[in-house]
Design a protein around this motif. Structure first.
Motif, PDB file in Angstrom:
ATOM      1  N   TYR A   5       0.839  -1.191   0.000  1.00  0.00           N
ATOM      2  CA  TYR A   5       0.000   0.000   0.000  1.00  0.00           C
ATOM      3  C   TYR A   5       0.874   1.241   0.000  1.00  0.00           C
ATOM      4  CZ  TYR A   5       0.609   0.282   5.125  1.00  0.00           C
ATOM      5  OH  TYR A   5       1.126   0.365   6.389  1.00  0.00           O
ATOM      6  N   ARG A  17       0.423  -1.829  10.041  1.00  0.00           N
ATOM      7  CA  ARG A  17      -1.019  -1.840  10.277  1.00  0.00           C
ATOM      8  C   ARG A  17      -1.549  -3.235  10.596  1.00  0.00           C
ATOM      9  NH1 ARG A  17      -3.923   2.757   8.781  1.00  0.00           N
ATOM     10  NH2 ARG A  17      -2.648   4.363   7.842  1.00  0.00           N
ATOM     11  N   ASN A  40      -3.384  -2.680  -1.324  1.00  0.00           N
ATOM     12  CA  ASN A  40      -4.286  -2.229  -0.260  1.00  0.00           C
ATOM     13  C   ASN A  40      -5.216  -3.318   0.254  1.00  0.00           C
ATOM     14  OD1 ASN A  40      -3.298   0.468  -0.617  1.00  0.00           O
ATOM     15  ND2 ASN A  40      -4.658   0.662  -2.362  1.00  0.00           N
ATOM     16  N   CYS A  54     -10.354  -6.689   3.971  1.00  0.00           N
ATOM     17  CA  CYS A  54     -10.515  -5.248   4.138  1.00  0.00           C
ATOM     18  C   CYS A  54      -9.376  -4.521   3.428  1.00  0.00           C
ATOM     19  CB  CYS A  54     -10.566  -4.860   5.618  1.00  0.00           C
ATOM     20  SG  CYS A  54      -8.996  -4.953   6.484  1.00  0.00           S
ATOM     21  N   ASP A  55      -9.535  -3.220   3.324  1.00  0.00           N
ATOM     22  CA  ASP A  55      -8.483  -2.355   2.815  1.00  0.00           C
ATOM     23  C   ASP A  55      -7.450  -2.189   3.930  1.00  0.00           C
ATOM     24  OD1 ASP A  55      -7.081   0.287   2.442  1.00  0.00           O
ATOM     25  OD2 ASP A  55      -8.287   0.298   0.620  1.00  0.00           O
ATOM     26  N   THR A  56      -6.195  -2.295   3.612  1.00  0.00           N
ATOM     27  CA  THR A  56      -5.130  -2.200   4.612  1.00  0.00           C
ATOM     28  C   THR A  56      -5.236  -0.912   5.420  1.00  0.00           C
ATOM     29  OG1 THR A  56      -3.680  -3.419   3.121  1.00  0.00           O
ATOM     30  CG2 THR A  56      -2.628  -2.305   4.962  1.00  0.00           C
ATOM     31  N   LYS A  57      -5.593   0.168   4.770  1.00  0.00           N
ATOM     32  CA  LYS A  57      -5.634   1.460   5.454  1.00  0.00           C
ATOM     33  C   LYS A  57      -6.822   1.591   6.407  1.00  0.00           C
ATOM     34  CE  LYS A  57      -2.877   3.922   2.107  1.00  0.00           C
ATOM     35  NZ  LYS A  57      -2.779   5.075   1.219  1.00  0.00           N
ATOM     36  N   GLN A  58      -7.724   0.606   6.423  1.00  0.00           N
ATOM     37  CA  GLN A  58      -8.804   0.605   7.403  1.00  0.00           C
ATOM     38  C   GLN A  58      -8.299   0.170   8.774  1.00  0.00           C
ATOM     39  OE1 GLN A  58     -11.512  -1.966   5.045  1.00  0.00           O
ATOM     40  NE2 GLN A  58     -13.066  -0.457   5.625  1.00  0.00           N
ATOM     41  N   LEU A  59      -7.199  -0.573   8.806  1.00  0.00           N
ATOM     42  CA  LEU A  59      -6.628  -1.041  10.072  1.00  0.00           C
ATOM     43  C   LEU A  59      -5.840   0.092  10.719  1.00  0.00           C
ATOM     44  CD1 LEU A  59      -5.384  -4.525   8.882  1.00  0.00           C
ATOM     45  CD2 LEU A  59      -7.298  -4.092  10.434  1.00  0.00           C
ATOM     46  N   GLU A  60      -5.992   0.227  12.024  1.00  0.00           N
ATOM     47  CA  GLU A  60      -5.291   1.257  12.769  1.00  0.00           C
ATOM     48  C   GLU A  60      -3.992   0.687  13.328  1.00  0.00           C
ATOM     49  OE1 GLU A  60      -8.016   2.643  15.753  1.00  0.00           O
ATOM     50  OE2 GLU A  60      -9.557   3.059  14.268  1.00  0.00           O
ATOM     51  N   ASP A  67      -9.279  -1.254  17.843  1.00  0.00           N
ATOM     52  CA  ASP A  67      -9.541  -1.111  16.410  1.00  0.00           C
ATOM     53  C   ASP A  67     -10.780  -1.934  16.049  1.00  0.00           C
ATOM     54  OD1 ASP A  67      -9.579  -1.198  13.645  1.00  0.00           O
ATOM     55  OD2 ASP A  67      -7.450  -1.616  13.426  1.00  0.00           O
ATOM     56  N   VAL A  69     -12.149  -2.634  13.211  1.00  0.00           N
ATOM     57  CA  VAL A  69     -11.943  -3.514  12.053  1.00  0.00           C
ATOM     58  C   VAL A  69     -11.160  -4.751  12.472  1.00  0.00           C
ATOM     59  CG1 VAL A  69     -10.978  -3.681   9.721  1.00  0.00           C
ATOM     60  CG2 VAL A  69     -12.071  -1.563  10.455  1.00  0.00           C
TER      61      VAL A  69
END
Length: 81
Positions: A5, A17, A40, A54-60, A67, A69
């Protein structure tokens, strides 16, 4: 599986992430990190079946305990059994 990503204009594989998903190990699950070409993307596979994506950037960033997600991902794995 996790794909590369973009961060700061550079596309590469990163695992920062994904650290919250280590909660799966704490619950006794074996985790194998595999790189995929899909940008991603994070996919969790249990016994050959895709149970979460999920999209990688959704993970905190962090341990995943707060988190939502990551909590959803852990629950999806546990429900697969």
């Amino acid at each position: 599986c996790h794909g590369p990503y973009e961060s700061s204009g550079v596309v590469q594989y990163r695992t920062f992430r994904l650290q919250g998903l280590q909660a799966l190990r704490a619950r006794g699950h074996q985790c194998v990190m595999e790189e995929t070409r899909e940008w991603n993307t994070v996919e969790l596979v249990v016994n050959g079946e895709l149970v979460f994506s999920c999209d990688t950037k959704q993970l905190e960033f962090g341990d995943g305990k707060l988190d939502p997600v990551c909590i959803e991902a852990v629950n999806a794995v546990e429900d697969a059994y």
